[in-house]
Motif scaffolding. Sequence first.
Motif, short mmCIF file in Angstrom:
data_model
loop_
_atom_site.label_atom_id
_atom_site.label_comp_id
_atom_site.label_asym_id
_atom_site.label_seq_id
_atom_site.Cartn_x
_atom_site.Cartn_y
_atom_site.Cartn_z
N GLY A 147 0.63 -1.27 -0.11
CA GLY A 147 -0.27 -0.02 -0.04
C GLY A 147 0.73 1.24 -0.07
O GLY A 147 0.39 2.29 -0.50
N ALA A 148 2.07 1.20 0.62
CA ALA A 148 2.89 2.43 0.46
C ALA A 148 3.08 3.02 -0.89
O ALA A 148 3.33 4.25 -1.13
CB ALA A 148 4.32 2.07 1.16
N ALA A 149 3.21 2.24 -1.75
CA ALA A 149 3.44 2.82 -3.42
C ALA A 149 2.29 3.72 -3.85
O ALA A 149 2.45 4.39 -4.61
CB ALA A 149 3.54 1.48 -4.40
N GLU A 150 1.38 3.30 -3.04
CA GLU A 150 -0.12 4.41 -3.43
C GLU A 150 -0.11 5.67 -2.53
O GLU A 150 -1.00 6.51 -2.71
CB GLU A 150 -1.13 3.63 -3.54
N VAL A 151 0.91 5.62 -1.44
CA VAL A 151 0.72 6.68 -0.64
C VAL A 151 2.06 7.54 -0.61
O VAL A 151 1.92 8.90 -0.74
CB VAL A 151 0.57 6.10 1.01
N VAL A 152 3.14 7.05 -0.60
CA VAL A 152 4.26 8.01 -0.51
C VAL A 152 4.37 8.56 -1.94
O VAL A 152 4.54 7.74 -3.02
CB VAL A 152 5.38 7.08 -0.22
N PRO A 153 4.71 9.74 -2.03
CA PRO A 153 4.95 10.43 -3.44
C PRO A 153 6.18 9.87 -3.84
O PRO A 153 7.30 9.73 -3.13
CB PRO A 153 5.13 12.00 -2.99
N TYR A 154 6.35 9.16 -4.98
CA TYR A 154 7.36 8.59 -5.70
C TYR A 154 7.76 9.58 -6.86
O TYR A 154 7.11 9.32 -7.76
CB TYR A 154 7.05 7.25 -5.97
N VAL A 155 8.88 10.09 -6.79
CA VAL A 155 9.22 11.27 -7.88
C VAL A 155 10.50 10.66 -8.93
O VAL A 155 11.48 10.80 -8.16
CB VAL A 155 9.29 12.76 -7.18
N MET A 156 10.00 10.54 -9.92
CA MET A 156 11.06 10.17 -10.79
C MET A 156 11.81 11.33 -11.66
O MET A 156 10.61 11.98 -12.15
CB MET A 156 10.39 8.94 -11.78
N VAL A 157 12.96 11.60 -11.39
CA VAL A 157 13.38 12.92 -12.43
C VAL A 157 14.47 12.58 -13.57
O VAL A 157 15.08 11.37 -13.31
CB VAL A 157 14.22 13.67 -11.26
N THR A 158 14.47 13.25 -14.29
CA THR A 158 15.54 12.95 -15.53
C THR A 158 16.84 13.16 -15.19
O THR A 158 17.66 12.51 -15.55
CB THR A 158 14.70 14.00 -16.75
N ASN A 159 17.16 14.14 -14.20
CA ASN A 159 18.50 14.59 -13.78
C ASN A 159 18.62 14.52 -12.58
O ASN A 159 18.13 15.57 -11.68
CB ASN A 159 18.82 15.77 -14.50
N LEU A 160 19.19 13.28 -12.00
CA LEU A 160 19.12 13.33 -10.49
C LEU A 160 20.08 14.63 -9.91
O LEU A 160 19.90 15.06 -8.92
CB LEU A 160 19.55 11.96 -9.92
#
Length: 250
Positions: free
Chosen positions: A145-158
């Motif tokens: 369930g955490a994958a639906e709650v914690v904002p998971y931000v994928m970025v192009t340039n870390l």
Amino acid sequence: MMQKKIIHGFHAVTARLRRFPDSVLELYVSSERTDPRMKDLLKAAKDADQKVTPMSADRLDGIAGHVRHQGVAAMIDTEKSYLSIEDVLDDLDEPAFLLILDGITDPHNLGACLRVADAMGVHAVIAPKDKCVGINATVSKVACGAAEVVPYVMVTNLARTIRDLKERGIWIVGTDAEGSCDLYSYGQTGPIAWVLGNEGDGMRRLTRELCDTLVSIPMFGSVESLNVSVATGIVLSESRRQRLAEKKAK
């Protein structure tokens, strides 16, 4: 085809209302909460011209999947949204608490990291788009369930994202066996972003160079290293412990 899912928690729902109001299909709130935080969310809903459905705690529990939802949940169309780290940071009312995962490729490790991030109250998890597993069915299952709650931000340039976080006053802290200090003597109550690297190779060179501090996890047994999700749990729990201790001392 519309892709629907339930999100919950004040950070996730408020950010969605403010940045992507047209992605919110239905909004549910606990009829038992009337505190300032709920009033802020209701104002955001009104500003977004979003209808709110009050309901009992039991009914809300069922909709949210019996997770810790804080009294708010929303049905969203995932195809109409993209959450940036700015969306998350602009909505905070406490020092930022972030997790940066530099190239995690094992879905079981990512799922476990998201699960502990949720448990410890991390505001967002950041990862590069390249050489990273992303959210898939295995990740969601392991995360419970955490994958639906914690904002998971994928970025192009870390690297650019890390520099942007630094400009916001967020301290970037990496984990390394040769760190300049150990985890339990390092103060972690201010804005912080923990950085953990790939399961095999660790952090990439540039990511490591961009860290403000490298901290070691003391090892008292015979093993020389830890699984990335285990290490994540250790550092995040120590940060949360220190924050709670500071709060109680005030």
